[in-house]
Design a protein around this motif. Structure first.
Motif, mmCIF file in Angstrom:
data_model
loop_
_atom_site.group_PDB
_atom_site.id
_atom_site.type_symbol
_atom_site.label_atom_id
_atom_site.label_comp_id
_atom_site.label_asym_id
_atom_site.label_seq_id
_atom_site.Cartn_x
_atom_site.Cartn_y
_atom_site.Cartn_z
ATOM 1 N N GLU A 94 -1.998 5.661 -9.126
ATOM 2 C CA GLU A 94 -2.581 6.427 -8.027
ATOM 3 C C GLU A 94 -3.042 5.476 -6.928
ATOM 4 O O GLU A 94 -3.316 4.300 -7.174
ATOM 5 C CB GLU A 94 -3.750 7.285 -8.509
ATOM 6 C CG GLU A 94 -4.933 6.478 -9.005
ATOM 7 C CD GLU A 94 -5.998 7.352 -9.663
ATOM 8 O OE1 GLU A 94 -7.165 7.161 -9.353
ATOM 9 O OE2 GLU A 94 -5.656 8.199 -10.515
ATOM 10 N N ALA A 95 -3.087 5.991 -5.709
ATOM 11 C CA ALA A 95 -3.553 5.190 -4.581
ATOM 12 C C ALA A 95 -4.459 6.053 -3.723
ATOM 13 O O ALA A 95 -4.318 7.280 -3.672
ATOM 14 C CB ALA A 95 -2.367 4.691 -3.762
ATOM 15 N N ARG A 96 -5.388 5.394 -3.060
ATOM 16 C CA ARG A 96 -6.371 6.109 -2.232
ATOM 17 C C ARG A 96 -6.182 5.711 -0.774
ATOM 18 O O ARG A 96 -6.034 4.534 -0.458
ATOM 19 C CB ARG A 96 -7.777 5.729 -2.705
ATOM 20 C CG ARG A 96 -8.919 6.187 -1.819
ATOM 21 C CD ARG A 96 -10.240 5.778 -2.462
ATOM 22 N NE ARG A 96 -11.356 5.843 -1.543
ATOM 23 C CZ ARG A 96 -11.773 4.835 -0.783
ATOM 24 N NH1 ARG A 96 -11.134 3.666 -0.841
ATOM 25 N NH2 ARG A 96 -12.798 4.964 0.018
ATOM 26 N N ALA A 103 0.836 -1.206 0.000
ATOM 27 C CA ALA A 103 0.000 0.000 0.000
ATOM 28 C C ALA A 103 0.869 1.255 0.000
ATOM 29 O O ALA A 103 0.596 2.224 -0.707
ATOM 30 C CB ALA A 103 -0.927 -0.003 1.212
ATOM 31 N N GLU A 125 2.412 1.756 -3.420
ATOM 32 C CA GLU A 125 1.425 2.347 -4.332
ATOM 33 C C GLU A 125 1.392 3.854 -4.160
ATOM 34 O O GLU A 125 1.374 4.626 -5.112
ATOM 35 C CB GLU A 125 0.022 1.790 -4.030
ATOM 36 C CG GLU A 125 -0.237 0.416 -4.577
ATOM 37 C CD GLU A 125 -1.697 0.020 -4.368
ATOM 38 O OE1 GLU A 125 -2.469 0.839 -3.868
ATOM 39 O OE2 GLU A 125 -2.049 -1.112 -4.712
ATOM 40 N N ALA A 126 1.354 4.288 -2.889
ATOM 41 C CA ALA A 126 1.208 5.706 -2.593
ATOM 42 C C ALA A 126 2.373 6.524 -3.121
ATOM 43 O O ALA A 126 2.207 7.610 -3.653
ATOM 44 C CB ALA A 126 1.084 5.915 -1.094
ATOM 45 N N ILE A 158 1.055 0.986 -10.751
ATOM 46 C CA ILE A 158 -0.168 1.628 -10.273
ATOM 47 C C ILE A 158 0.103 3.116 -10.124
ATOM 48 O O ILE A 158 0.995 3.528 -9.398
ATOM 49 C CB ILE A 158 -0.613 1.002 -8.935
ATOM 50 C CG1 ILE A 158 -0.959 -0.474 -9.188
ATOM 51 C CG2 ILE A 158 -1.806 1.728 -8.338
ATOM 52 C CD1 ILE A 158 -1.072 -1.298 -7.945
#
Length: 759
Positions: free
Chosen positions: A175-177, A155, A158-159, A173
């Motif tokens: 974008e990350a949320r 995670a 990703e960020a 990836i």
């Protein structure tokens, strides 16, 4: 196994990127479990396939080439079932799939654990062995624990974008949320500026620099500064320490020598790393080496190295802070934001705030709402130290953060920002108009305040009074209890600013997530502990000084209302009123001629809901604190992002409780208001008006939106909506049904400007 796990976690957290972290995990897990194979498969969101990303034991050429859909193979089965799979003979399982390039036909036993982060399956961690055997419970627990650790690493990758280039397409990836807690409504699109906590080595990120000479000079200055500190400290303590203890300072000075730590850091800086990152790398390597040693004395030396590193870092941070550059669209990010940090950003450049710690009720969140800056608090999963300089989106409506957002997402949220700007301009025309429904019902709109900055904002937005003045704010910014004279001055300013409109002052409400540094309250469960009126009744001297100051401040203005927080029963009201009457008599004896102001209670706990009518007989008004009442009714800590989805003031139980309070208060002829986030939600405000609330109190930012919406409906329609919503037993369905009903009336534009992006 616990010791092994701790060592692996340390190594993984120190890894420079995702590829290194995956390699460490497959190597260390294979060795720890004495298995022949350990592999990691990650779910590629573009293709929805599990891709082999790292392995120790299978053919390395198959990395990035072998993949399977969720309905294929044992890995797909683990991912879709979202639970471990432990097989003695994998090949005999109907879902077994053979990949020639991996050579895995030689391995009989199979243990797979899903990698899950916030309910999202991110991949699968697998170990395999040649002989047929069932892995035992301890081994299964170990693998599940490792997969949980890996979920956070992925995670974070990703960020920060470090996952890019690792998948088959080389795109990764983009974008990350991340989900936190809404702190202040609005949307901010800009660049992250990270303010790191002082001297915390572990959160220092890597950063490439071009001016290597400048970094070397910074580091040399830091070395000189710490050397001077050590010599001064050694001299000051020379009479208090034995010779062997004094020798520790000599060891420190030796470690700072160019041939030791200093030389290693300098070498890394010359490779293009900034001084802080180089220092972290060297110090953490030494710390890990010492911590892994068997000798207890040598293990203790890790603390010495860490301490030295912190001292050097403090000097480097000081120099860095002095030359911090704030871009045009600055989104300030920190572990724990402070008002001082906000003040450092040049005016007009701050477009968003993110705090890893803190709540929607923290001092910074209150200040952010007063300033109208979109804010997300409690973003505990955000790898904040690594996002400096990257593009971010802050969604203060939903408490969401997007890192490395795609151009499409930036455009969508940019449109929201522009719509908000136009909407705010349009709503300015309502400032002098009353909040009156189409069928002539008047609904006074008040504001919640705590800072003088709130006053101007509230007046600009057309507030008709103050429903909640948080008196704890002046206490929180102080280093001691403010005196009666100091409090009088603060309260007088607030009362005079809104005169002749009423100002409702809540007596000191500390405890829970509101702490005073000079009055610490240490409890295992602070939200169910010593807070609100419980504190001030136990300390009548605090209560009496504060209420005396309030009463004196109202002389000649007579617009004061006093409100008691966290009331759980009639006995607390009686005790408080006894003290209030005593303060009033003392003030009058001093020659201050003032009438006794109206006194009310806050309904924030379930017991007060059931005693609403009894409480109404004792007081002049009732005010519902919707934030705490929702929290206590649903047993959900509203500051905890882990259970944020469960905190919902549209829950049927909350709506029923609110109606019960209104009915109980009105049965005794007592007016009832509501303050908190619910009152500032335009859609919820329609329901609250329909329930019979006499006043709504909210943050000034949302007041024009609430006013606009209430002026577009009739009281009859609001009551009709309340009846419709009471037939629904699911909070999400109530949200949808209410928003749909308002959109069908052509009233959707102020409900949630970011809703179109979310959908």
């Amino acid at each position: 196994m616990l010791a092994v796990l701790r060592k692996i976690v340390q190594e993984v957290n120190a890894a420079k990127d995702l590829g290194s972290a995956l390699s460490i995990i497959v190597q260390r897990v294979r060795a720890a479990m004495q298995s022949q194979v350990c592999s990691v498969y990650l779910l590629d969101p573009d293709t929805n396939r599990f891709v082999l990303m790292a392995t120790e034991g299978l053919n390395k050429k198959s990395i990035g080439r072998v993949s399977m859909a969720p309905n294929e193979g044992l890995v797909g089965l683990v991912g879709t079932r979202e639970e471990p799979l432990n097989l003695e003979d994998a090949a005999s399982h109907p879902r077994f799939r053979y990949f020639a390039e991996t050579g895995e036909e030689r391995y009989a036993s199979f243990l797979g654990a899903p990698i899950i982060h916030h309910r999202r399956v991110m991949g699968v961690l697998v170990v395999q062995q040649k002989e047929r055997r069932q892995f035992d419970e301890g081994e299964e627990a170990f693998l599940v624990t490792m997969s949980a650790q890996l979920a956070g690493v992925i995670a974070h990758a990703e960020a920060t974008g470090t996952i890019r280039g690792l998948d088959r397409q080389g795109r990764g990836i983009q974008e990350a949320r991340f989900v936190g807690i809404p702190g202040s409504p609005g949307v901010g699109v800009g660049k992250a500026v990270v303010v790191l906590p002082p001297a915390d080595l572990e959160v220092v990120p890597d950063k490439t620099v071009t001016d290597i000479d400048a970094e070397l000079q910074l580091f040399r200055s830091a070395l000189e500064g710490v050397r001077a500190d050590m010599k001064a400290l050694s001299k000051r303590l020379s009479t208090q320490l034995r010779k062997e203890e004094q020798a520790l300072f000599d060891v420190y000075l030796m470690m700072l020598d160019d041939a030791a730590l200093g030389n290693e850091v300098t070498t890394i800086i010359k490779s293009g790393q900034w001084a802080q990152g180089a220092l972290r790398q060297v110090v953490m390597e030494h710390v890990q080496r010492f911590e892994l040693m068997d000798d207890a004395y040598l293990r203790e030396r890790a603390a010495d190295v860490r301490d030295l590193g912190r001292r050097l870092l403090a000097y480097l941070q000081q120099a860095h802070q002095a030359c911090l550059i704030y871009p045009e669209n600055t989104i300030l990010v920190s572990e724990e934001l402070s008002p001082a940090m906000l003040g450092e950003v040049p005016e007009g450049r701050l477009v968003g705030l993110i705090s890893v710690l803190g709540s929607g009720n923290s001092h910074v969140a209150i200040l952010a709402r007063a300033m109208g800056v979109p804010t997300v608090m409690g973003a505990v999963d955000l790898p904040y130290s690594k996002v400096d300089g990257i593009d971010l989106i802050v969604d203060g409506y939903h408490g969401e953060i997007f890192t490395n957002p795609s151009p499409t997402l930036i455009k969508q949220y940019g449109d929201v920002v522009e719509e908000e700007r136009q909407l705010t301009q349009g709503l300015d025309a309502l400032r002098s108009l009353p909040c009156e429904t189409l069928d002539g019902h008047r609904m006074p709109l008040w504001v919640n305040t705590g800072l003088m900055a709130d006053v101007a904002r509230a007046q600009q937005r057309g507030a008709e009074g103050v429903g909640l003045y948080r008196t704890e704010v002046p206490f929180m910014v102080n280093e001691r209890f403010p005196s009666e004279k100091e409090q009088l001055s603060i309260y007088r300013e607030q009362l005079a600013a809104f005169h002749p409109a009423p100002v409702t002052m809540r007596t000191l409400d500390v405890g829970g997530d509101k702490a005073l540094s000079y009055f610490p309250i240490k409890e295992d469960n602070p939200f169910l502990g010593w807070r609100g009126i419980r504190v001030t009744l136990d300390h009548p001297e605090i209560f009496l000084v504060q209420t005396r100051a309030m009463l004196k401040a109202s002389e000649g203005l007579n617009n004061l209302r006093i409100m008691l927080p966290m009331i759980s029963g009639v006995h607390e009201v009686e005790e408080s009123q006894h003290l209030l009457h005593r303060a009033w008599c003392e003030v009058r004896d001093e020659g201050v001629d003032i009438p006794m102001p109206p006194v009310g209670v806050m309904v924030e706990v379930p017991s007060a809901v059931y005693q609403a009518r009894d409480l109404a007989r004792q007081v002049d008004f009732i005010s519902v604190g919707s934030n705490d009442l929702t929290q206590y009714l649903l047993a959900v800590d509203r500051n905890n992002p882990r259970v944020a989805d469960l905190y919902d003031y549209f829950h049927p139980a909350v709506l029923q409780a609110l109606q019960q309070v209104v009915d109980g208060a009105h049965a005794e002829g007592v007016p009832v208001s509501i303050c908190g986030e619910m009152a500032g939600d335009p859609a919820a405000a329609v329901l609250l008006m329909g329930m019979g609330f006499d006043t709504l109190s909210m943050n000034a930012t949302n007041l024009p939106k609430v006013k606009w919406l209430l002026r577009q409906v009739t009281l009859e329609k609001a009551r009709e909506l309340v009846q419709q919503m009471r037939q629904i037993d699911n909070p999400q369905v109530i949200h949808s049904a209410l928003h749909l009903a308002l959109r069908n009336l052509g009233l959707g534009r102020v409900i949630n400007p970011a809703a179109s992006v979310q959908s």
